[in-house]
Motif scaffolding. Sequence first.
Motif, PDB file in Angstrom:
ATOM      1  N   PHE A 188       0.832  -1.206   0.000  1.00 51.07           N
ATOM      2  CA  PHE A 188       0.000   0.000   0.000  1.00 51.07           C
ATOM      3  C   PHE A 188       0.866   1.254   0.000  1.00 51.07           C
ATOM      4  N   ALA A 189       0.677   2.113  -0.993  1.00 52.63           N
ATOM      5  CA  ALA A 189       1.314   3.425  -0.995  1.00 52.63           C
ATOM      6  C   ALA A 189       0.376   4.353  -0.226  1.00 52.63           C
ATOM      7  N   ILE A 190       0.561   4.441   1.040  1.00 55.61           N
ATOM      8  CA  ILE A 190      -0.371   5.040   1.993  1.00 55.61           C
ATOM      9  C   ILE A 190      -1.696   4.287   1.893  1.00 55.61           C
ATOM     10  N   SER A 191      -2.607   4.733   1.025  1.00 50.77           N
ATOM     11  CA  SER A 191      -3.917   4.082   0.964  1.00 50.77           C
ATOM     12  C   SER A 191      -4.199   3.394  -0.362  1.00 50.77           C
ATOM     13  N   VAL A 192      -3.276   3.501  -1.314  1.00 44.79           N
ATOM     14  CA  VAL A 192      -3.506   2.930  -2.645  1.00 44.79           C
ATOM     15  C   VAL A 192      -2.860   1.552  -2.741  1.00 44.79           C
ATOM     16  N   PRO A 193      -3.645   0.491  -2.975  1.00 44.28           N
ATOM     17  CA  PRO A 193      -3.063  -0.845  -3.093  1.00 44.28           C
ATOM     18  C   PRO A 193      -2.176  -0.968  -4.327  1.00 44.28           C
ATOM     19  N   PHE A 194      -1.218  -1.858  -4.244  1.00 44.46           N
ATOM     20  CA  PHE A 194      -0.241  -2.031  -5.314  1.00 44.46           C
ATOM     21  C   PHE A 194      -0.909  -2.293  -6.663  1.00 44.46           C
ATOM     22  N   SER A 195      -1.994  -3.038  -6.654  1.00 46.85           N
ATOM     23  CA  SER A 195      -2.679  -3.391  -7.900  1.00 46.85           C
ATOM     24  C   SER A 195      -3.236  -2.171  -8.630  1.00 46.85           C
ATOM     25  N   GLN A 196      -3.443  -1.063  -7.907  1.00 46.51           N
ATOM     26  CA  GLN A 196      -3.968   0.150  -8.526  1.00 46.51           C
ATOM     27  C   GLN A 196      -2.869   1.141  -8.909  1.00 46.51           C
ATOM     28  N   GLN A 197      -1.641   0.792  -8.588  1.00 50.77           N
ATOM     29  CA  GLN A 197      -0.517   1.659  -8.943  1.00 50.77           C
ATOM     30  C   GLN A 197       0.074   1.303 -10.293  1.00 50.77           C
ATOM     31  N   TYR A 252       2.689  -3.542   9.776  1.00 47.46           N
ATOM     32  CA  TYR A 252       1.549  -3.897  10.621  1.00 47.46           C
ATOM     33  C   TYR A 252       0.646  -2.703  10.945  1.00 47.46           C
ATOM     34  N   GLY A 253       1.266  -1.593  11.233  1.00 52.59           N
ATOM     35  CA  GLY A 253       0.498  -0.452  11.713  1.00 52.59           C
ATOM     36  C   GLY A 253       0.143   0.543  10.631  1.00 52.59           C
ATOM     37  N   ALA A 254      -0.154   1.754  11.066  1.00 48.86           N
ATOM     38  CA  ALA A 254      -0.574   2.821  10.161  1.00 48.86           C
ATOM     39  C   ALA A 254       0.606   3.383   9.382  1.00 48.86           C
ATOM     40  N   HIS A 255       0.284   4.091   8.317  1.00 44.92           N
ATOM     41  CA  HIS A 255       1.323   4.741   7.508  1.00 44.92           C
ATOM     42  C   HIS A 255       2.105   5.733   8.379  1.00 44.92           C
ATOM     43  N   THR A 256       1.396   6.514   9.157  1.00 45.83           N
ATOM     44  CA  THR A 256       1.985   7.353  10.201  1.00 45.83           C
ATOM     45  C   THR A 256       0.992   7.371  11.358  1.00 45.83           C
ATOM     46  N   THR A 257       1.373   8.008  12.439  1.00 45.48           N
ATOM     47  CA  THR A 257       0.471   8.096  13.585  1.00 45.48           C
ATOM     48  C   THR A 257      -0.704   9.033  13.295  1.00 45.48           C
ATOM     49  N   ALA A 258      -0.707   9.685  12.134  1.00 43.93           N
ATOM     50  CA  ALA A 258      -1.837  10.531  11.735  1.00 43.93           C
ATOM     51  C   ALA A 258      -2.778   9.795  10.782  1.00 43.93           C
ATOM     52  N   ASP A 259      -2.528   8.505  10.567  1.00 43.70           N
ATOM     53  CA  ASP A 259      -3.254   7.724   9.566  1.00 43.70           C
ATOM     54  C   ASP A 259      -4.175   6.703  10.225  1.00 43.70           C
ATOM     55  N   ASP A 260      -5.252   6.340   9.545  1.00 42.32           N
ATOM     56  CA  ASP A 260      -6.156   5.285   9.997  1.00 42.32           C
ATOM     57  C   ASP A 260      -6.239   4.214   8.907  1.00 42.32           C
ATOM     58  N   PRO A 261      -5.442   3.136   9.034  1.00 44.39           N
ATOM     59  CA  PRO A 261      -5.390   2.118   7.978  1.00 44.39           C
ATOM     60  C   PRO A 261      -6.685   1.328   7.798  1.00 44.39           C
ATOM     61  N   THR A 262      -7.590   1.392   8.769  1.00 44.30           N
ATOM     62  CA  THR A 262      -8.860   0.658   8.615  1.00 44.30           C
ATOM     63  C   THR A 262      -9.715   1.268   7.519  1.00 44.30           C
ATOM     64  N   LYS A 263      -9.372   2.459   7.077  1.00 48.75           N
ATOM     65  CA  LYS A 263     -10.131   3.130   6.025  1.00 48.75           C
ATOM     66  C   LYS A 263      -9.857   2.537   4.648  1.00 48.75           C
ATOM     67  N   TYR A 264      -8.717   1.870   4.492  1.00 49.60           N
ATOM     68  CA  TYR A 264      -8.355   1.417   3.147  1.00 49.60           C
ATOM     69  C   TYR A 264      -7.858  -0.031   3.057  1.00 49.60           C
ATOM     70  N   ARG A 265      -7.750  -0.745   4.177  1.00 55.71           N
ATOM     71  CA  ARG A 265      -7.362  -2.155   4.096  1.00 55.71           C
ATOM     72  C   ARG A 265      -8.012  -2.934   5.224  1.00 55.71           C
ATOM     73  N   GLU A 266      -8.109  -4.238   5.037  1.00 55.52           N
ATOM     74  CA  GLU A 266      -8.686  -5.109   6.065  1.00 55.52           C
ATOM     75  C   GLU A 266      -7.657  -5.265   7.178  1.00 55.52           C
ATOM     76  N   GLN A 267      -7.587  -4.269   8.028  1.00 55.83           N
ATOM     77  CA  GLN A 267      -6.491  -4.123   8.973  1.00 55.83           C
ATOM     78  C   GLN A 267      -6.313  -5.345   9.878  1.00 55.83           C
ATOM     79  N   GLU A 268      -7.347  -5.737  10.583  1.00 56.13           N
ATOM     80  CA  GLU A 268      -7.207  -6.840  11.547  1.00 56.13           C
ATOM     81  C   GLU A 268      -6.886  -8.156  10.853  1.00 56.13           C
ATOM     82  N   LEU A 269      -7.565  -8.438   9.752  1.00 52.61           N
ATOM     83  CA  LEU A 269      -7.369  -9.703   9.047  1.00 52.61           C
ATOM     84  C   LEU A 269      -5.966  -9.802   8.461  1.00 52.61           C
TER      85      LEU A 269
END
Length: 358
Positions: A188-197, A252-269
């Motif tokens: 993931f480039a921040i929120s963009v999955p590799f397949s969309q890059q 494992y975690g967010a892109h930065t501490t200002a980011d919410d990865p649950t918005k763009y990936r299945e974080q827990e899974l």
Amino acid sequence: MSNLTNMYQVLTPAGELIEDVSGKLEEATMVKMYENMVLVRAFDRKSIHLQRQGRMGTYAPFEGQEASQVGSALALSAGDWLFPTYRDHAAAIVHGQSMARVFLYWMGHMEGSISPEGKNIMPPCVPIATQMVHAVGTAWASRLKQENHVSLAYFGDGASSEGDFHEALNFAGVFKAPTIFLCQNNGFAISVPFSQQTSSKTISQRGAAYDIPGVCVDGNDVFAVYLTVKAAIERGLAGHGPTLIEAVTYRYGAHTTADDPTKYREQELLTEEWRTKRDPIERLRTFLEKRGLWNEMKEAALNKQVAEQIEAALIQAESYPKSKPTDMFRHVYAEPTWMINEQEQELQQSKRERGETA
């Protein structure tokens, strides 16, 4: 993300060797790899806590990518050039940067960008991919000066979509600059999955356009990363030019501490899958225990030592006086421009109006 079945791997997730490393990896180096990965993971977790407590600014975590950074940095020699992004503090620490200075960087101190004496560690690069071109320049300069040094540039999968990526590869290929381009592809480039890059199946295959060898490795296998970078260094110093390495890993975690990865990936899974099946530290620990090189007593001693090291570095960093807002105007130009002077005057004026000291 790159196909996991087509990657170079030495140590399986179960901690089993699938390649003979005799003569390539000493047992002492294996243990050193583990100790460093434990150290930098603890440092990363501490940094997140410090940011949440308001003791540090926005922070870019790397947990999950320890093997890519530690394995590659350990392959370098003292005089080699290291070009980190804003996420490669583990590599910088392994290559000789003090943890106190890394803390200082994230606390907003200019002193956090100072390279230690005798080391060529560049400041963390926030603009995406620009450090790749700089790495080619230092590598080419080393070659012209007949120095025995290489340059290692880290970048993420998102950087491969920047023009600087292509310019750097093209320049390095033409001038046979001893540069190692290490992409940590975490999907993931921040929120963009590799397949969309890109429609490319891998980033490593792009080296072919510039007649540069491209290697895709398991980025959570510290042995594979280390040996691949070692081979790239030997190739570069022999005058054969650069190498493009794609280390497939996962943050494992967010892109930065200002980011919410649950918005763009299945974080827990996704995180649970990578933690339980492919974690770089657990993989190496399992291997070392099977070899009789590690045990619970050594683990406890290491954890105690690591905690003490990090705490000492933090005390040192927090003993620095607070940065001043006006520091941002320093070192921008050799001589301040009228715009810089005007902006600083405006800041000073606003502080006076609020009754604050400059």
